[in-house]
Design a protein around this motif. Structure first.
Motif, PDB file in Angstrom:
ATOM      1  N   ALA A 197       0.830  -1.208   0.000  1.00 21.16           N
ATOM      2  CA  ALA A 197       0.000   0.000   0.000  1.00 21.16           C
ATOM      3  C   ALA A 197       0.864   1.259   0.000  1.00 21.16           C
ATOM      4  CB  ALA A 197      -0.930  -0.011   1.216  1.00 21.16           C
ATOM      5  N   VAL A 198       1.976   1.244   0.724  1.00 19.47           N
ATOM      6  CA  VAL A 198       2.891   2.388   0.710  1.00 19.47           C
ATOM      7  C   VAL A 198       3.521   2.542  -0.667  1.00 19.47           C
ATOM      8  CG1 VAL A 198       5.102   3.237   1.596  1.00 19.47           C
ATOM      9  CG2 VAL A 198       3.379   2.404   3.173  1.00 19.47           C
ATOM     10  N   ILE A 199       3.899   1.434  -1.287  1.00 15.09           N
ATOM     11  CA  ILE A 199       4.512   1.487  -2.613  1.00 15.09           C
ATOM     12  C   ILE A 199       3.556   2.113  -3.626  1.00 15.09           C
ATOM     13  CG2 ILE A 199       5.283   0.057  -4.543  1.00 15.09           C
ATOM     14  CD1 ILE A 199       7.308   0.514  -2.257  1.00 15.09           C
ATOM     15  N   LEU A 200       2.296   1.714  -3.586  1.00 14.12           N
ATOM     16  CA  LEU A 200       1.326   2.276  -4.525  1.00 14.12           C
ATOM     17  C   LEU A 200       1.123   3.765  -4.267  1.00 14.12           C
ATOM     18  CD1 LEU A 200      -1.314  -0.612  -4.624  1.00 14.12           C
ATOM     19  CD2 LEU A 200       0.336   0.014  -6.393  1.00 14.12           C
ATOM     20  N   PHE A 201       1.149   4.165  -3.019  1.00  9.82           N
ATOM     21  CA  PHE A 201       1.046   5.594  -2.698  1.00  9.82           C
ATOM     22  C   PHE A 201       2.224   6.364  -3.272  1.00  9.82           C
ATOM     23  CE2 PHE A 201       2.596   8.855   0.310  1.00  9.82           C
ATOM     24  CZ  PHE A 201       1.596   9.804   0.141  1.00  9.82           C
ATOM     25  N   LEU A 202       3.438   5.842  -3.097  1.00  5.81           N
ATOM     26  CA  LEU A 202       4.619   6.529  -3.606  1.00  5.81           C
ATOM     27  C   LEU A 202       4.622   6.581  -5.124  1.00  5.81           C
ATOM     28  CD1 LEU A 202       7.358   5.072  -1.208  1.00  5.81           C
ATOM     29  CD2 LEU A 202       6.426   7.386  -1.198  1.00  5.81           C
ATOM     30  N   ARG A 203       4.193   5.505  -5.768  1.00  5.82           N
ATOM     31  CA  ARG A 203       4.177   5.484  -7.229  1.00  5.82           C
ATOM     32  C   ARG A 203       3.149   6.465  -7.782  1.00  5.82           C
ATOM     33  NH1 ARG A 203       3.662  -0.656  -9.040  1.00  5.82           N
ATOM     34  NH2 ARG A 203       3.287   0.401 -11.027  1.00  5.82           N
ATOM     35  N   ASP A 204       2.006   6.604  -7.100  1.00  8.08           N
ATOM     36  CA  ASP A 204       0.957   7.497  -7.595  1.00  8.08           C
ATOM     37  C   ASP A 204       1.244   8.958  -7.295  1.00  8.08           C
ATOM     38  OD1 ASP A 204      -0.365   5.354  -8.551  1.00  8.08           O
ATOM     39  OD2 ASP A 204      -2.013   5.384  -7.106  1.00  8.08           O
ATOM     40  N   ARG A 205       1.841   9.237  -6.142  1.00 13.66           N
ATOM     41  CA  ARG A 205       1.942  10.616  -5.674  1.00 13.66           C
ATOM     42  C   ARG A 205       3.346  11.209  -5.747  1.00 13.66           C
ATOM     43  NH1 ARG A 205      -2.747  11.952  -2.799  1.00 13.66           N
ATOM     44  NH2 ARG A 205      -4.413  10.864  -3.896  1.00 13.66           N
ATOM     45  N   ALA A 206       4.387  10.387  -5.843  1.00  9.25           N
ATOM     46  CA  ALA A 206       5.736  10.952  -5.720  1.00  9.25           C
ATOM     47  C   ALA A 206       6.733  10.442  -6.734  1.00  9.25           C
ATOM     48  CB  ALA A 206       6.284  10.679  -4.306  1.00  9.25           C
ATOM     49  N   SER A 207       6.385   9.474  -7.558  1.00 10.59           N
ATOM     50  CA  SER A 207       7.401   8.835  -8.404  1.00 10.59           C
ATOM     51  C   SER A 207       7.841   9.699  -9.579  1.00 10.59           C
ATOM     52  CB  SER A 207       6.870   7.496  -8.927  1.00 10.59           C
ATOM     53  OG  SER A 207       5.700   7.690  -9.705  1.00 10.59           O
ATOM     54  N   ARG A 208       7.066  10.724  -9.954  1.00 10.78           N
ATOM     55  CA  ARG A 208       7.421  11.516 -11.136  1.00 10.78           C
ATOM     56  C   ARG A 208       8.560  12.490 -10.870  1.00 10.78           C
ATOM     57  NH1 ARG A 208       4.000  14.899 -13.507  1.00 10.78           N
ATOM     58  NH2 ARG A 208       4.964  14.513 -15.513  1.00 10.78           N
ATOM     59  N   SER A 209       8.792  12.828  -9.605  1.00  5.32           N
ATOM     60  CA  SER A 209       9.849  13.778  -9.263  1.00  5.32           C
ATOM     61  C   SER A 209      10.796  13.143  -8.258  1.00  5.32           C
ATOM     62  CB  SER A 209       9.247  15.054  -8.674  1.00  5.32           C
ATOM     63  OG  SER A 209      10.262  15.874  -8.121  1.00  5.32           O
ATOM     64  N   PRO A 210      12.094  13.050  -8.576  1.00  8.02           N
ATOM     65  CA  PRO A 210      13.032  12.453  -7.612  1.00  8.02           C
ATOM     66  C   PRO A 210      13.133  13.262  -6.331  1.00  8.02           C
ATOM     67  CG  PRO A 210      14.203  13.451  -9.467  1.00  8.02           C
ATOM     68  CD  PRO A 210      12.758  13.452  -9.824  1.00  8.02           C
ATOM     69  N   HIS A 211      12.936  14.585  -6.412  1.00  5.52           N
ATOM     70  CA  HIS A 211      13.003  15.413  -5.209  1.00  5.52           C
ATOM     71  C   HIS A 211      11.797  15.149  -4.306  1.00  5.52           C
ATOM     72  CE1 HIS A 211      16.206  17.474  -7.323  1.00  5.52           C
ATOM     73  NE2 HIS A 211      15.389  17.702  -8.330  1.00  5.52           N
ATOM     74  N   THR A 212      10.600  15.053  -4.893  1.00  2.36           N
ATOM     75  CA  THR A 212       9.412  14.745  -4.112  1.00  2.36           C
ATOM     76  C   THR A 212       9.514  13.357  -3.511  1.00  2.36           C
ATOM     77  OG1 THR A 212       8.087  16.147  -5.571  1.00  2.36           O
ATOM     78  CG2 THR A 212       6.905  14.564  -4.190  1.00  2.36           C
ATOM     79  N   LEU A 213       9.989  12.398  -4.292  1.00  2.00           N
ATOM     80  CA  LEU A 213      10.131  11.036  -3.788  1.00  2.00           C
ATOM     81  C   LEU A 213      11.098  10.982  -2.610  1.00  2.00           C
ATOM     82  CD1 LEU A 213       9.616   8.005  -3.979  1.00  2.00           C
ATOM     83  CD2 LEU A 213      11.424   7.876  -5.701  1.00  2.00           C
ATOM     84  N   ARG A 214      12.221  11.681  -2.728  1.00  5.30           N
ATOM     85  CA  ARG A 214      13.194  11.690  -1.643  1.00  5.30           C
ATOM     86  C   ARG A 214      12.594  12.298  -0.375  1.00  5.30           C
ATOM     87  NH1 ARG A 214      16.968  13.628  -4.320  1.00  5.30           N
ATOM     88  NH2 ARG A 214      16.669  15.851  -3.866  1.00  5.30           N
ATOM     89  N   ALA A 215      11.817  13.373  -0.533  1.00 10.99           N
ATOM     90  CA  ALA A 215      11.196  14.011   0.629  1.00 10.99           C
ATOM     91  C   ALA A 215      10.145  13.102   1.264  1.00 10.99           C
ATOM     92  CB  ALA A 215      10.572  15.341   0.213  1.00 10.99           C
ATOM     93  N   TYR A 216       9.322  12.454   0.439  1.00 10.82           N
ATOM     94  CA  TYR A 216       8.292  11.558   0.969  1.00 10.82           C
ATOM     95  C   TYR A 216       8.929  10.373   1.694  1.00 10.82           C
ATOM     96  CZ  TYR A 216       4.193  13.721  -1.223  1.00 10.82           C
ATOM     97  OH  TYR A 216       3.169  14.564  -1.558  1.00 10.82           O
ATOM     98  N   LEU A 217       9.968   9.799   1.104  1.00  8.68           N
ATOM     99  CA  LEU A 217      10.646   8.673   1.763  1.00  8.68           C
ATOM    100  C   LEU A 217      11.216   9.093   3.114  1.00  8.68           C
ATOM    101  CD1 LEU A 217      12.521   6.986  -1.232  1.00  8.68           C
ATOM    102  CD2 LEU A 217      10.697   5.975   0.142  1.00  8.68           C
ATOM    103  N   GLY A 218      11.814  10.283   3.164  1.00 15.14           N
ATOM    104  CA  GLY A 218      12.384  10.755   4.425  1.00 15.14           C
ATOM    105  C   GLY A 218      11.327  10.963   5.496  1.00 15.14           C
TER     106      GLY A 218
END
Length: 547
Positions: A197-218
């Motif tokens: 469920a977390v993976i699907l959230f990250l793919r839908d909401r943050a995967s298009r931008s590496p900066h957004t993805l890094r912030a969400y992961l942190g």
């Protein structure tokens, strides 16, 4: 090669390409929206044009080649059209193989009775390597140490299977809490544990931008580490009381420094990584607010998609207050923008551009700068998506250009481009061998790459930084402030400047500016209306001027 062994998986049901090479090339041209391989002769040129004068005007390169050769070939290669004499052109089979390879996610070869794997099943398999890395980044330290099989070496994404990722998902996140929806009828995510469920959230909401993805992961890693320290979890088991306690911990962290980190046993910390929100360094209230906003977004997404039956994070984040307090500061002054515009317009001294820069590369750089400068788009919004066919340019009957993009939350929007933005785009399209204006149903990357179909986020960023670097040569000696601004600026500075121009300089209504910028909240757009004291004084003076 046998074209009929290749299937187009983007149609339903998947269908094979025509048997002949020529028919297959015509099919690819129709499917991709651009010419693939055309053999020109004088007879063909006359059939398509009313007169030789029209032929010379519409196809000048082809016309010139046919004056000296019997035939010319126009073919697609690395994001652009090339036109050469027929004797110098590659064989049509080679071009067919190259285009099929470029679009290998859509066109798949089926031979010797092997089963066809549709494009809908290729994407999840290709993403498993990335999701394995994401899960490993989110795991608490003790869970990573306890895993028997860590994330292994991955040579190619397509080679990774679900079995190879199973050890990764067998960790702290691979559980389900009391609020998980057990019914697969209403659970539209179709997963039964927090890891997927977390993976699907990250793919839908943050995967298009590496900066957004890094912030969400942190931010998610901070919550997970806090849960591990407090012996809570999984995430879908957290109550509102738990999340309020996490918010209080973040607030203490912002006020008093490394409170949470000091309470954390050294054995549960990542070497060289913050074990809890803020780590040993003091965090500002804005950072804590962003962390809560990400957590709220996760639970809101889970509730909306049916993974959860309740949202314990409702109203957890003071997102509205944070947006109201936010003030954009990274805005390039007008004099600095004028230097960059002079570089792109060719007003800079001769020799300023790097030696040996190809005309096509320079035209592409000017087009990229113009789109960010006058479109106000985010960095990732100019990255080509083959699935959506965005970003895309179109021109209406009156000659008005519009840029269509996909923004945050997969929201699409249309950005009207001003007339000053159009000449660089026209010049770039001509340099690529395309028509001056896009065809009505054109489907190809707006910005091409020499090595693949389209330029990625890092390539787009580098092109903008190249313009900023070139502008440094126009700075007046001793003007250190301008040099510092040019070296610190990025694509998002141009977006801030675009918004400030709309809201402050030209008083565009906030709802209209919000639509153009793709803001989720009008409060974010309203932040650009904040002015310094000098501007405020001028507005007040103008409002109460003596008649």
């Amino acid at each position: 090669m046998t074209p009929s062994h290749w299937f187009d998986t983007a149609v339903s049901p998947p269908q094979p390409l025509p048997d002949s090479i020529e028919a297959a090339l015509d099919y690819l041209a129709s499917a991709t929206g651009h010419p693939v391989y055309l053999r020109w002769t004088l007879a063909r040129l006359k059939r398509g044009c009313a007169s030789l004068a029209d032929a010379k005007r519409e196809h000048p390169t082809v016309f010139a080649l046919l004056l000296e050769h019997e035939a010319a070939v126009e073919y697609w290669d690395r994001g652009r059209l090339r036109i050469v004499a027929a004797d110098d052109a590659p064989a049509p089979e080679i071009i067919l193989q190259r285009v099929l390879h470029r679009h290998r996610r859509r066109f798949r070869e089926v031979s010797n009775g092997s089963a066809l794997l549709p494009a809908t099943t290729v994407a999840p398999l290709a993403a498993t390597a990335r999701t394995a890395v994401w899960l490993a980044a989110l795991e608490p330290p003790h869970a990573i140490a306890a895993r028997v099989t860590p994330v292994g070496r991955v040579a190619h994404d397509a080679d990774v299977t679900a079995a190879s990722v199973t050890p990764v998902t067998d960790g702290w996140l691979a559980r389900a809490g009391r609020f998980v929806n057990p019914s697969m009828v209403t659970n539209t995510l179709g997963v039964a544990d927090d890891a997927q469920a977390v993976i699907l959230f990250l793919r839908d909401r943050a995967s298009r931008s590496p900066h957004t993805l890094r912030a969400y992961l942190g931010d998610l890693r901070s919550l997970i580490a806090w849960c591990a320290h407090e012996q809570l979890g999984p995430l879908s088991d957290l109550t509102r009381h738990d999340l309020l306690a996490y918010r209080r911990a973040l607030e203490r962290q912002a006020e008093h420094g490394a409170v949470i980190a000091e309470e954390t046993p050294p054995s549960t910390r990542h070497p060289g990584r913050r074990a809890h929100p803020g780590g040993p360094h003091e965090q500002s209230a804005a950072v804590a607010s962003r962390a809560l906003a990400v957590v709220s977004s996760l639970f809101r997404y889970w509730l909306k998609t049916g993974y959860l039956i309740a949202n314990p994070a409702a109203d957890l984040s003071a997102g509205g207050a944070a947006r109201a307090a936010w003030t954009p500061t990274r805005i390039m002054p007008a004099r600095v923008l004028a230097l960059c515009d002079a570089v792109v317009a060719g007003a800079a001294p001769v020799g300023l551009a790097p030696a040996g820069l190809a005309p096509l590369v320079w035209a592409r750089r000017c087009a990229i700068w113009s789109l960010y400068r006058y479109g106000g788009v985010r960095l990732a919004e100019l990255v080509w998506s083959d699935a959506t066919g965005l970003p895309r340019l179109d021109v209406d009957a009156d000659g008005n250009w519009t840029l269509h993009v996909r923004g945050k939350g997969n929201k699409r929007r249309a950005v009207p481009l001003p007339a000053v933005c159009v000449p660089p785009l026209r010049a770039y399209r001509l340099a690529r061998g395309l028509t001056v204006t896009p065809a009505p149903f054109e489907r190809l990357p707006v910005i091409h790459s020499e090595k693949r179909d389209a330029l990625g986020a890092s390539g787009l960023y580098d092109e903008v930084k190249a313009v900023l670097l070139a502008a440094e040569d126009l700075v007046t000696p001793g003007d250190t402030a301008t040099l510092v601004t040019l070296r610190a600026a990025s694509t998002h500075w141009l977006r801030h400047g675009y918004a400030r121009t709309l809201v402050v300089d030209h008083a565009v209504p906030l709802p209209v500016a919000q639509q153009l910028l793709g803001h989720a909240s009008v409060q974010t757009t309203a932040a650009y209306a904040k002015t310094d004291l000098a501007q405020t004084r001028a507005l007040v003076e103008g409002s109460f001027a003596t008649p």
